[in-house]
Design a protein around this motif. Structure first.
Motif, PDB file in Angstrom:
ATOM      1  N   ASN A 133      -1.944  -3.738 -10.027  1.00 55.85           N
ATOM      2  CA  ASN A 133      -2.436  -2.362  -9.938  1.00 55.85           C
ATOM      3  C   ASN A 133      -2.432  -1.701 -11.321  1.00 55.85           C
ATOM      4  OD1 ASN A 133      -2.502  -1.873  -6.789  1.00 55.85           O
ATOM      5  ND2 ASN A 133      -0.564  -2.908  -7.223  1.00 55.85           N
ATOM      6  N   ALA A 140       0.836  -1.203   0.000  1.00 56.04           N
ATOM      7  CA  ALA A 140       0.000   0.000   0.000  1.00 56.04           C
ATOM      8  C   ALA A 140       0.867   1.247   0.000  1.00 56.04           C
ATOM      9  CB  ALA A 140      -0.936  -0.016   1.203  1.00 56.04           C
ATOM     10  N   ALA A 141       1.949   1.208   0.793  1.00 57.78           N
ATOM     11  CA  ALA A 141       2.861   2.347   0.849  1.00 57.78           C
ATOM     12  C   ALA A 141       3.565   2.548  -0.486  1.00 57.78           C
ATOM     13  CB  ALA A 141       3.884   2.136   1.963  1.00 57.78           C
ATOM     14  N   LEU A 148       2.178   6.968  -6.758  1.00 62.02           N
ATOM     15  CA  LEU A 148       1.212   7.951  -7.237  1.00 62.02           C
ATOM     16  C   LEU A 148       1.642   9.370  -6.891  1.00 62.02           C
ATOM     17  CD1 LEU A 148      -2.163   6.135  -6.472  1.00 62.02           C
ATOM     18  CD2 LEU A 148      -0.893   6.253  -8.626  1.00 62.02           C
ATOM     19  N   ALA A 149       2.341   9.515  -5.770  1.00 63.09           N
ATOM     20  CA  ALA A 149       2.834  10.841  -5.383  1.00 63.09           C
ATOM     21  C   ALA A 149       3.945  11.325  -6.313  1.00 63.09           C
ATOM     22  CB  ALA A 149       3.344  10.797  -3.946  1.00 63.09           C
ATOM     23  N   HIS A 195      -1.328   6.798 -14.603  1.00 63.50           N
ATOM     24  CA  HIS A 195      -0.396   7.767 -14.038  1.00 63.50           C
ATOM     25  C   HIS A 195       1.040   7.624 -14.532  1.00 63.50           C
ATOM     26  CE1 HIS A 195      -3.753   7.933 -11.144  1.00 63.50           C
ATOM     27  NE2 HIS A 195      -3.344   9.151 -10.881  1.00 63.50           N
ATOM     28  N   LEU A 225       2.395   1.780  -3.528  1.00 67.53           N
ATOM     29  CA  LEU A 225       1.454   2.373  -4.485  1.00 67.53           C
ATOM     30  C   LEU A 225       1.227   3.848  -4.176  1.00 67.53           C
ATOM     31  CD1 LEU A 225      -0.439   1.984  -6.860  1.00 67.53           C
ATOM     32  CD2 LEU A 225      -2.228   1.279  -5.249  1.00 67.53           C
ATOM     33  N   GLU A 226       1.069   4.167  -2.899  1.00 71.17           N
ATOM     34  CA  GLU A 226       0.851   5.566  -2.514  1.00 71.17           C
ATOM     35  C   GLU A 226       2.048   6.431  -2.900  1.00 71.17           C
ATOM     36  OE1 GLU A 226       0.166   8.134   1.605  1.00 71.17           O
ATOM     37  OE2 GLU A 226      -0.302   5.996   1.573  1.00 71.17           O
ATOM     38  N   SER A 227       3.262   5.911  -2.661  1.00 72.43           N
ATOM     39  CA  SER A 227       4.470   6.670  -2.997  1.00 72.43           C
ATOM     40  C   SER A 227       4.614   6.833  -4.505  1.00 72.43           C
ATOM     41  CB  SER A 227       5.706   5.972  -2.431  1.00 72.43           C
ATOM     42  OG  SER A 227       5.663   5.963  -1.014  1.00 72.43           O
TER      43      SER A 227
END
Length: 382
Positions: A89, A59-60, A66-67, A96, A62-64
């Motif tokens: 994903n 999860a971290a 996208l950032a 993106h 994917l979040e990183s």
């Protein structure tokens, strides 16, 4: 954080990532890396940015990612684990980032394996009672055999099982549903081969190169540590017709082994992934990272086919030293044979005169590991 680089490499902990960084950097392309922890290779001079994940976990990650996607960089997953992450994903990351794969199915390791299942060594699930499994494996696959992790994680080593008793002991140490057994294809290290292909359109072959293994570590089940470029047309004939029919696009890497008795060639791995020998390929002119970048950005991809031998070799030095020690210990490869194989032009996995930092950092990391091992063996530590 705004990422200025136009390419983002996932995981810098392997020679493949280093080869991608160097190839793109030498081409004047701005590259950044994203890692879960600092790499033994340090930071290449060709990395414009080096980003560490704030915390572990998918999860971290994917979040990183996208950032860092504001400028929609080209995404380079460097290992099968990261390729599968991109496949899981796919829709989010495709919106993106830029990469050539048209669908999740064209990346997922399971889908790739299914495409060539009948050309692979026979496999068996590990469901049922231990006694039944031992009997089934003995009468179907035979011994020796291999036990492999279903998710293909490199940190979960392939187990080489020599007997029914060893198989029974191995079952006690694993969760059977996470593994499977596979027939071991008999043969020497030199019976192992690999092929990397690039498809710039739906089934449109833009280039390929084939290699032969000279040494591997661990001896029976490990990855290649010393290989040579060698033209083996049989390998392309095994994979290209199916990839073309499937409309595959992007980078493809397959490993093979020839049965020393039947002489049949089996596919032992098939992945939409860059080869561990990418540094060798870029040196020869088959610049798979650059081709991938051009394809991802909508530019024309040149066609490059290696249909002759170059006598150029690739050596993963640190792992090959362990391989040499293993062969000398078992006597399965003599010193004179190793010396004879070593006389050709070699491309190192880590060292580069225009990018010395990673090689020096890796030297320091390996020296520190060796010192810790020696320290742990001292009498007063027992």
């Amino acid at each position: 954080m705004t990422l200025e680089a136009t390419a983002l490499v996932l995981d810098g902990h392997n020679p493949t990532a280093l080869a991608i960084l160097r190839n793109l950097g030498r081409r004047g392309i701005s590259v950044a890396t994203l890692d879960a922890a600092p790499s033994d290779y340090g930071i290449s001079r060709y990395a414009k940015d080096s980003v560490l994940l704030p915390e572990a976990g998918k999860a971290a990650l994917l979040e990183s990612l996208l950032a860092l996607s504001e400028n929609k960089p080209v995404l380079f997953p460097t290992t099968p684990v990261y390729v599968d992450f991109v496949a899981r994903n796919f829709s989010v990351l495709k919106a993106h980032f830029r990469f050539p794969a048209p669908s999740a199915e064209s990346l997922a390791s399971g889908a790739m394996a299914d495409l060539f299942r009948d050309l692979m060594p026979p496999q068996r699930d590990l469901y049922g009672s231990k006694d039944d499994l031992v009997l089934e494996i003995a009468t179907t696959l035979g011994f020796p055999c291999l036990i492999k992790s279903r998710d293909g994680k490199k940190e979960v080593p392939i187990q080489y099982i020599q007997s029914a008793a060893a198989f029974s002991r191995a079952l006690e140490k694993i969760e059977p549903e996470d593994y499977y057994a596979e027939r071991y294809v008999p043969g020497e290290a030199s019976d192992n081969y690999a092929a990397s292909l690039y498809y710039a359109g739906a089934g449109e072959l833009s280039g390929f190169v084939t290699t032969q293994v000279l040494r591997q570590y661990p001896e029976f089940v490990g990855e290649a540590t010393y290989v040579k470029q060698k033209w083996i047309p049989e390998l392309i004939g095994l994979v290209h017709p199916r990839l073309k029919a499937a409309g595959f696009r992007g980078i493809f890497h397959a490993t093979f082994k020839r049965d020393e008795f039947s002489r049949k060639v089996y596919i032992t791995g098939a992945e939409a992934c860059f080869s561990p020998e990418t540094e060798l390929f870029t040196h020869l002119g088959f610049e798979t990272p650059y081709l991938y970048y051009l394809d991802s950005t909508g530019e024309a991809v040149p066609k490059i086919f290696f249909q002759s031998d170059t006598n150029c070799h690739f050596r993963d030095g640190w792992r090959d030293m362990a391989g040499v020690a293993s062969y000398l210990k078992t006597g399965h490869m003599g010193l004179m044979k190793m010396i004879a194989d070593y006389k050709f032009r070699k491309i190192p996995a880590t060292w580069a005169w225009d990018d010395m930092g990673p090689g020096l950092n890796k030297l320091g990391a390996e020296a520190a590991k060796g010192a810790r091992i020696l320290y742990d063996k001292l009498p007063f530590n027992k």
